[in-house]
Design an enzyme around this catalytic site. Structure first.
Site, PDB file in Angstrom:
ATOM      1  N   ASP A   4     -46.289  20.632  19.723  1.00  0.00           N
ATOM      2  CA  ASP A   4     -44.750  20.168  19.317  1.00  0.00           C
ATOM      3  C   ASP A   4     -44.393  19.457  20.542  1.00  0.00           C
ATOM      4  OD1 ASP A   4     -42.441  19.401  18.065  1.00  0.00           O
ATOM      5  OD2 ASP A   4     -41.468  21.383  18.215  1.00  0.00           O
TER       6      ASP A   4
ATOM      7  N   ASP B  10     -44.641  14.433  14.833  1.00  0.00           N
ATOM      8  CA  ASP B  10     -44.295  15.311  15.640  1.00  0.00           C
ATOM      9  C   ASP B  10     -44.908  16.050  15.800  1.00  0.00           C
ATOM     10  OD1 ASP B  10     -42.468  15.878  14.925  1.00  0.00           O
ATOM     11  OD2 ASP B  10     -41.098  15.714  16.861  1.00  0.00           O
ATOM     12  N   GLU B  11     -45.951  16.745  14.864  1.00  0.00           N
ATOM     13  CA  GLU B  11     -46.189  18.225  15.460  1.00  0.00           C
ATOM     14  C   GLU B  11     -46.920  18.645  14.292  1.00  0.00           C
ATOM     15  OE1 GLU B  11     -43.278  20.983  13.592  1.00  0.00           O
ATOM     16  OE2 GLU B  11     -41.861  20.083  12.443  1.00  0.00           O
TER      17      GLU B  11
END
Length: 366
Positions: A14, A108-109
């Site tokens: 993350d 983003d993860e």
């Protein structure tokens, strides 16, 4: 404790305050300052906040006006989604150096299954450390990671040592970790559910574990079995490299609040047209139409209807959305409308996991 299902080595990576960190990296003048991505206009909503802004209570999905009240010195930055996507692809290319079993959740993860990996490295902990260092070297941005035997625990663990840290929950630590966990930290337990659990005397994983499956089914419906299993370390969802969406939607936030259904119908027409375009592009149809209404006081309401057949055309979507709009009187003026389609023709029932004939041992190199 022995687990009677195959253990995996799962990493959840993350990025730390991704959009805001990209802006601070690209513009050094913003480093160390409280910034919000998005939310700068009269009707704006914050997409992301830097850690400096979070100290003042600025959060994503907060109105820009509220964010400014929380932090008068807040700097608003226009989002640059093309730039975020460019960096996200660079990060993803690092993941693929280790495994093809990568399940992106957003820009983003992502989850990675490194049980078997291209480097032949038996330690998921060391792999996570390498990946985070490579991300920093390549992009100048920091990432956090969680490592454990399944996606649920890995995701919870990735939040533990943020920013720029990681946490491993080894197989022999799983049960104690889950029993000690604050119920608010359980992925999938939001504020409303947490408040309900508190009223039922459930404050930690240990409290949750003491409740029977029948009790959880009675109070939480379909989610009851999920809570019953995850607190016992059971979460058999595999890392899916090609995630099939469970719903497709479109929505619009309006510059001025709408108080007349006549104006809302015009907006719904445009939203249904956009939704039809997305459905046709993906060759998807669905049965359940949901109308999302966000009022001027930011309260959210959804109204749904399930049809006996699949639809994807604008006319049928709009017809059902109109019906849902007039289902009951509106409570306030409206700042956002959305339509989504679920119960899609892409959904398949997950096969039950196959039992291993040999019990997996706890001596599992993490």
């Amino acid at each position: 404790m022995d687990f009677d299902f195959p253990l995996r080595k799962i990493i959840h990576v993350d990025m730390d305050a991704f959009y805001a960190s990209v802006e601070q990296h690209d513009n050094p003048e913003l480093k160390g300052k409280p910034i919000a991505v998005g939310g700068g206009s009269k009707r704006g909503v914050v997409s992301a906040a830097s850690y400096e802004a979070r100290k003042f209570g600025v959060r994503s999905a907060m109105s820009g006006m509220q964010a400014q009240r929380n932090c008068p010195q807040l700097i608003f930055v226009k989002p640059r989604f093309d730039r975020y996507k460019e960096i996200s692809l660079q990060i993803r290319s690092i993941f693929y150096e280790y495994t093809d079993l990568v399940e992106p959740l957003s820009l983003d993860e992502a989850y990675l299954d490194v049980t078997e990996n291209k480097k032949g490295n038996p330690s998921a902990t060391l792999i996570a450390k390498e990946i985070r260092q490579k991300i920093l070297d390549k992009t100048g941005l920091t990432a956090s990671a969680g490592i454990s035997i399944n996606k649920f625990i890995a995701k919870v663990a990735s939040d533990y040592n943020k920013p720029n840290g990681q946490k491993t929950v080894n197989p022999e630590e799983v049960i104690q970790f889950l029993e000690d966990l604050d119920i608010r930290k359980f992925y999938g337990v939001g504020k409303v559910t947490a408040d309900k659990m508190y009223r039922l005397g459930i404050f930690t994983g240990k409290d949750l574990k003491q409740k029977s499956l029948e009790f959880l089914d009675e109070h939480f419906g379909k989610s009851g079995k999920y809570y019953y299993n995850v607190v016992r370390g059971i979460h058999l969802s595999a890392v899916k490299p090609h995630r099939i969406p469970k719903s497709v939607g479109a929505e619009r936030t309006f510059f001025e609040n709408l108080s007349s259904e006549i104006f809302m119908l015009e907006k719904l027409d445009h939203i249904a047209e956009e939704l039809e375009r997305r459905l046709k592009k993906s060759k998807i149809a669905g049965k359940t139409i949901t109308l999302k209404i966000k009022y001027s006081d930011f309260t959210l309401q959804t109204r749904s209807k399930t049809l006996p057949y699949y639809i994807s055309s604008k006319d049928l979507i709009l017809e059902t959305a109109k019906e849902l709009l007039y289902q009951s009187p509106l409570e306030e003026s409206v700042r956002l409308l959305g339509i989504s389609l679920a119960n899609l023709n892409t959904e398949k029932e997950d096969e039950p996991p196959k039992k291993e004939s040999v019990l997996v041992q706890l001596k599992f190199d993490f």
